[in-house]
Design a protein around this motif. Sequence first.
Motif, mmCIF file in Angstrom:
data_model
loop_
_atom_site.group_PDB
_atom_site.id
_atom_site.type_symbol
_atom_site.label_atom_id
_atom_site.label_comp_id
_atom_site.label_asym_id
_atom_site.label_seq_id
_atom_site.Cartn_x
_atom_site.Cartn_y
_atom_site.Cartn_z
ATOM 1 N N THR A 278 0.890 -1.334 0.111
ATOM 2 C CA THR A 278 -0.232 -0.011 -0.141
ATOM 3 C C THR A 278 0.830 1.193 0.168
ATOM 4 N N ARG B 240 -7.150 0.902 2.714
ATOM 5 C CA ARG B 240 -5.856 0.437 3.177
ATOM 6 C C ARG B 240 -5.850 -0.943 3.637
ATOM 7 N N ASN C 152 -5.815 -3.580 0.822
ATOM 8 C CA ASN C 152 -4.293 -3.425 0.098
ATOM 9 C C ASN C 152 -4.804 -2.397 -1.177
ATOM 10 N N ALA D 79 -4.577 1.805 -1.786
ATOM 11 C CA ALA D 79 -3.954 2.962 -1.498
ATOM 12 C C ALA D 79 -5.028 4.047 -1.717
#
Length: 371
Positions: A263, A333, A336, A338
């Motif tokens: 991430t 997050r 996985n 961002a």
Amino acid sequence: MNRTKRWAGGAVLALSLMLVAAACSGGGGGSNNASAFVGAALAGAGATFPDPVYETWTQDFQQVEPNAQINYQAIGSGGGIEQLQQKTVDFGASDAPLQSTDIAAFHGEKVIQFPTVVGGVVFAYNINGVSQPLNMDGPTVASIFMGKIKNWSDPAIAKLNAGVKLPNQPIQVCHRADSSGTTFIFTSWLSQESAAWAKHVGADKSVGWPVGNGGNGNDGVAACISQTPGAAGYVEYQFAVTTQLGFASIKGQNSSDFVAPSTSSISAAGQDLTLPIKPTTNILDSKASGAYPISSATYLLIPQNLSSLPKDKAQTLVDFVYWDLNDGQSKVRSLNYAQLPEAVRAGSQAQLDQLQFGQKAIKPTPTVRHA
């Protein structure tokens, strides 16, 4: 209230004032307020890349607007774009920005592309006896998918992985069979990394694969890899994690070292994203420190003019996008992905001002602004 009781005049006045105050505050309350907007059912279709995020968001958003039953079908970016063009869904989703041919097929209707999250495409594999992460670069990956590198013990792979005991095992390539934004991201990166790939295969949502077996969706490719000894393929990072596939650290043309997907490294690449979204938009091979080379934003596709929808559907769609770009960001997050960089998030939210219903702007309700 028991109407047989006699209330003192002062008590009646006090109660009246309380009721007036409650009514006045009703427009800005959350989903527990009786006057709050409760949403309507929506249908969407498209990318499998962000499907774990969208599944979580649609479930959690229903806690805010209880009638907002959002049916999202993860059928691939190409299918989502096509269904939005045919007006069989209320919104589409794609990992690939709309290309000129996609835009032309909307016949003049403006579609706004809202970045929602940033993810990564990983080179995933299933190799006997190899437990540590491999290192890969663009030319080597391109040669594997072109069928030029056929065995895991090939010198080109060994050179990138000093000290790793690679098996004498044939490589079995797994790729997407459907029209896919994940394929667009992966083949765009290969085209940047390999002149031979760019010349003979190219970049698109669907390409003529030189070798391999196809699967539908990221989950289909993940299944192909996990069920096939010696397999290599490409999937969104979350799908590799949840299916416990091996995946490589990648060195791109702008990388000084091999970078593992995470991430944090995906978030670093996201800093390169700018608005508005164009056909050429990408964050591949970012020069940012620690950036994962095969990263990409993904987009919700929404017609600018929502007048063809019932008003409650149009309002729900605006509210859903607003919530995704605010409360929804805190949830990605753990899956996985961002979060969007703040400047991109704010810019994506500002695009909501372009959405119209009956030639008037349609704004997010207090229900989501105060959720």
